[in-house]
Design a protein around this motif. Structure first.
Motif, PDB file in Angstrom:
ATOM      1  N   GLN A 179      69.117  31.188  22.870  1.00  0.00           N
ATOM      2  CA  GLN A 179      68.484  30.285  21.995  1.00  0.00           C
ATOM      3  C   GLN A 179      66.969  30.112  22.505  1.00  0.00           C
ATOM      4  OE1 GLN A 179      70.775  26.733  21.838  1.00  0.00           O
ATOM      5  NE2 GLN A 179      72.335  27.719  20.686  1.00  0.00           N
ATOM      6  N   ARG A 180      66.914  29.999  23.861  1.00  0.00           N
ATOM      7  CA  ARG A 180      65.431  29.828  24.590  1.00  0.00           C
ATOM      8  C   ARG A 180      64.700  31.052  24.242  1.00  0.00           C
ATOM      9  NH1 ARG A 180      63.580  26.555  28.583  1.00  0.00           N
ATOM     10  NH2 ARG A 180      61.942  27.611  29.681  1.00  0.00           N
ATOM     11  N   LYS A 181      65.061  32.093  24.213  1.00  0.00           N
ATOM     12  CA  LYS A 181      64.310  33.233  23.738  1.00  0.00           C
ATOM     13  C   LYS A 181      63.892  33.307  22.541  1.00  0.00           C
ATOM     14  CE  LYS A 181      64.649  38.429  24.273  1.00  0.00           C
ATOM     15  NZ  LYS A 181      65.413  39.548  24.629  1.00  0.00           N
ATOM     16  N   GLU A 182      64.936  33.115  21.507  1.00  0.00           N
ATOM     17  CA  GLU A 182      64.607  32.858  20.206  1.00  0.00           C
ATOM     18  C   GLU A 182      63.424  31.658  19.853  1.00  0.00           C
ATOM     19  OE1 GLU A 182      68.061  32.256  17.801  1.00  0.00           O
ATOM     20  OE2 GLU A 182      68.996  34.100  18.298  1.00  0.00           O
ATOM     21  N   LEU A 183      63.584  30.521  20.415  1.00  0.00           N
ATOM     22  CA  LEU A 183      62.540  29.521  20.489  1.00  0.00           C
ATOM     23  C   LEU A 183      61.393  30.091  20.980  1.00  0.00           C
ATOM     24  CD1 LEU A 183      64.600  26.495  21.608  1.00  0.00           C
ATOM     25  CD2 LEU A 183      63.832  27.090  18.959  1.00  0.00           C
ATOM     26  N   GLU A 186      59.942  32.283  18.146  1.00  0.00           N
ATOM     27  CA  GLU A 186      59.374  31.781  16.961  1.00  0.00           C
ATOM     28  C   GLU A 186      58.271  31.016  17.628  1.00  0.00           C
ATOM     29  OE1 GLU A 186      59.523  30.301  13.247  1.00  0.00           O
ATOM     30  OE2 GLU A 186      60.845  31.853  14.101  1.00  0.00           O
ATOM     31  N   GLU A 187      58.081  30.400  18.459  1.00  0.00           N
ATOM     32  CA  GLU A 187      56.705  29.666  18.754  1.00  0.00           C
ATOM     33  C   GLU A 187      55.551  30.715  18.921  1.00  0.00           C
ATOM     34  OE1 GLU A 187      57.435  27.652  22.520  1.00  0.00           O
ATOM     35  OE2 GLU A 187      58.636  26.270  21.680  1.00  0.00           O
ATOM     36  N   ALA A 188      55.763  31.995  19.556  1.00  0.00           N
ATOM     37  CA  ALA A 188      54.565  33.072  19.409  1.00  0.00           C
ATOM     38  C   ALA A 188      54.517  33.463  18.258  1.00  0.00           C
ATOM     39  CB  ALA A 188      55.035  34.157  20.230  1.00  0.00           C
ATOM     40  N   ARG A 189      55.580  33.530  17.134  1.00  0.00           N
ATOM     41  CA  ARG A 189      55.030  33.932  15.827  1.00  0.00           C
ATOM     42  C   ARG A 189      54.285  32.805  15.130  1.00  0.00           C
ATOM     43  NH1 ARG A 189      56.682  33.114  11.008  1.00  0.00           N
ATOM     44  NH2 ARG A 189      58.212  31.372  11.461  1.00  0.00           N
ATOM     45  N   ILE A 401      63.028  42.450  10.962  1.00  0.00           N
ATOM     46  CA  ILE A 401      62.969  42.182   9.685  1.00  0.00           C
ATOM     47  C   ILE A 401      63.546  40.768   9.526  1.00  0.00           C
ATOM     48  CG2 ILE A 401      63.186  42.662   7.256  1.00  0.00           C
ATOM     49  CD1 ILE A 401      62.538  45.537   7.953  1.00  0.00           C
ATOM     50  N   ALA A 402      64.922  40.700   9.784  1.00  0.00           N
ATOM     51  CA  ALA A 402      65.574  39.540   9.622  1.00  0.00           C
ATOM     52  C   ALA A 402      64.925  38.260  10.284  1.00  0.00           C
ATOM     53  CB  ALA A 402      66.927  39.756  10.121  1.00  0.00           C
ATOM     54  N   LEU A 403      64.464  38.277  11.482  1.00  0.00           N
ATOM     55  CA  LEU A 403      63.825  37.231  12.306  1.00  0.00           C
ATOM     56  C   LEU A 403      62.499  37.121  11.428  1.00  0.00           C
ATOM     57  CD1 LEU A 403      63.532  35.668  14.472  1.00  0.00           C
ATOM     58  CD2 LEU A 403      62.143  37.544  15.849  1.00  0.00           C
ATOM     59  N   GLY A 404      61.792  38.093  11.123  1.00  0.00           N
ATOM     60  CA  GLY A 404      60.403  37.455  10.438  1.00  0.00           C
ATOM     61  C   GLY A 404      60.919  36.902   9.134  1.00  0.00           C
ATOM     62  N   MET A 405      61.862  37.365   8.132  1.00  0.00           N
ATOM     63  CA  MET A 405      61.971  36.758   6.816  1.00  0.00           C
ATOM     64  C   MET A 405      62.799  35.687   6.883  1.00  0.00           C
ATOM     65  SD  MET A 405      60.405  39.116   4.869  1.00  0.00           S
ATOM     66  CE  MET A 405      61.099  38.544   3.295  1.00  0.00           C
ATOM     67  N   ARG A 406      63.181  35.301   8.197  1.00  0.00           N
ATOM     68  CA  ARG A 406      64.235  34.073   8.358  1.00  0.00           C
ATOM     69  C   ARG A 406      65.656  34.092   7.594  1.00  0.00           C
ATOM     70  NH1 ARG A 406      59.936  28.828   8.050  1.00  0.00           N
ATOM     71  NH2 ARG A 406      58.509  29.968   9.672  1.00  0.00           N
TER      72      ARG A 406
END
Length: 508
Positions: A179-183, A186-189, A401-406
């Motif tokens: 979760q920390r890595k995903e956050l 997301e913050e970097a994006r 793509i799944a991460l970018g398209m949420r």
């Protein structure tokens, strides 16, 4: 019985310890003046337990009551290793109490030597700490070893499975790291998008400083408003003004009307294109405009949004049965089809296509937007790779793509059979539930040539999906929890009940 015995012993020891005084013990005083509430058993039991374990002796009734609780829940958990850990916890607790006897004695103003004959640690605390660990490891090492043994044994006693507890803690730590890595991603994006927006604003501000020459229409408007120059005439202005003043005949009026209609058609905005339905794609000669704004930067033309037509209802649904007394289950037992959500608009599909092209471009994959096939649950976005782009590179970007398209997940068809394009299937934000009644009322179901037709739902384009169970004699239905196994089995059973009568169908 085990729970009752442990509970009884625990309560007796608690009362004996609480009521014990040195005046009750004949080994300390010659003429005892007091008597324990539990009698001579409580007096001698308290004396020996306190002299052996010191302050840690109070753990004995606590462990007995805990054993009673465990026996009530599941007597199999009351095993020999747990009882051995209780003894280890008692000994390590006695050692820790012996280490802190001096500090505790100074805090409370001295220890009653008649009550704790062998200090706060008792005989075993003095044996483990003063005579062994104190010289061997010193105060710090002794405290570390005794404290670790005490905590681990206590955890083993209080938990049902210490291995499962450690596994749970390890999985929790792994999930926390993920979760920390995903956050962080997301913050970097978001920071990248914010920087891009700021750079775009700066670029637009710099362009706004440069005064561009007015377009031709604006220049003509300025000339027409200049009082020093004669007004310019449009080719349609004269007949229209003459018709307004009533100076023309009928023929001239007709010409003026035609000129006015031609002028209005020339000045009218372009009409919105029609969305393609039924899976048909407009021919190349047909001129179509995009639904909203301009196409993405990499697009070579308007994007066609293909939507499936609603299944046509059949006139006769139930087949006649050979048994006259049998009545087929009515379709009104099933719910009506839910209307598609209006929130998944064509503009949102175009935005998703633009985001998809942008995300692929960020990973060095240049593509051109293709068709958009809208389904009830999933929408397929077709992209055409540029020359030199490997299809395997697009297929390996599904998680990105799944991460970018949420999106929860993305499925990539690389390539689409029969097309020089790659399909990216993305779940709709507001999926439309697929009902069984709509499929059983369709012409596809009534006209199915299968021996045992089963309604499985709809495909990506929204067309009813009907299979033949007779061609699947070794069918295996498997999948993760919540993936729809029970729904599939219910659909198969219901399909046969709505299709066949008792003269043709038997369930075992």
């Amino acid at each position: 019985m085990t729970a009752v015995v442990c509970c009884l012993l625990g309560l007796l020891i608690v009362v004996a310890f609480a009521d014990y005084t040195p005046a009750q013990n004949p080994t300390i005083t010659t003429h005892p003046t007091d008597k324990n509430a539990v009698g001579w058993v409580g007096t001698y039991g308290s004396f020996y337990f306190l002299s052996w374990f010191g302050l840690a002796a109070w753990l004995i009734p606590a462990f007995l009551l805990w054993m009673s609780y465990i026996a009530i829940r599941n007597v199999r958990l009351l095993a020999a290793p747990r009882i051995m850990m209780m003894l280890v916890c008692l000994l390590s607790g006695a050692g820790l109490a012996d280490m802190g006897s001096d500090a505790i004695s100074s805090m409370i103003g001295g220890i009653n030597r008649d009550y704790f004959i062998n200090e706060l640690g008792g005989f075993f605390g003095d044996l483990f700490y003063d005579r062994f660990l104190s010289d061997f490891l010193g105060p710090f090492g002794s405290a570390l070893v005794l404290g670790l043994v005490y905590v681990l044994s206590l955890v083993f006693i209080l938990t049902s499975d210490i291995g499962a507890e450690f596994d749970r803690m390890f999985h929790w730590f792994q999930e926390w790291r993920a979760q920390r890595k995903e956050l962080k991603a997301e913050e970097a994006r978001l920071r990248a998008e914010l920087r891009a927006a700021e750079e775009k604003k700066k670029t637009e501000a710099a362009k706004a400083v440069v005064v561009a020459p007015p377009p031709p229409a604006a220049k003509k408007l300025e000339i027409a408003r200049d009082p020093s120059r004669p007004p310019s005439r449009s080719p349609f202005a004269k007949p229209v003004e003459a018709a307004a003043e009533g100076k023309l005949g009928s023929g001239d009026k007709a010409a003026a009307a035609a000129a006015a209609s031609e002028a209005s058609s020339a000045l009218a905005p372009l009409s919105e294109p029609k969305v393609v339905r039924g899976g048909a794609v407009p021919p190349a000669s047909t001129k179509a405009e995009p639904l909203t704004g301009a196409p993405p930067p990499s697009a070579g033309g308007p994007i066609a949004i293909v939507k499936a037509e609603e299944p046509k209802k059949a006139k006769i649904i139930a087949a006649p049965s050979n048994e006259p007394d049998y009545q087929y289950p009515p379709l009104n037992l099933l719910k009506e089809q839910v209307k598609p959500s209006s929130e998944d608009s064509d503009q949102e599909h175009l935005r998703n296509m633009e985001d998809l092209v942008r995300i692929l471009g960020e990973f060095g994959v240049t593509v051109t937007p293709g068709e958009i096939h809208v389904g009830p649950v999933i929408t397929c976005y077709e992209v055409v790779p540029a020359p030199g782009v490997r299809v395997e590179k697009i297929a390996g970007l599904d998680k990105n793509i799944a991460l970018g398209m949420r999106a929860q997940s993305v499925r990539i068809l690389a390539p689409i059979p029969g097309k020089a394009a790659v399909g990216v299937e993305i779940p709709n934000r507001n999926p439309t539930p697929v009902g069984m009644r709509e499929i059983l009322e369709s012409e596809d179901w009534v006209g199915a040539k299968a021996e045992i037709p089963i309604a499985l739902g709809k495909d990506v384009s929204g067309k009813p999906l009907i299979s033949d169970l007779a061609k699947m004699p070794h069918l295996l239905i498997a999948g993760a929890t919540g993936s729809g196994k029970s729904v599939c089995i219910n659909s198969i059973i219901a399909s046969m009940l709505f299709k066949f009568g008792p003269d043709e169908l038997r369930f075992i």
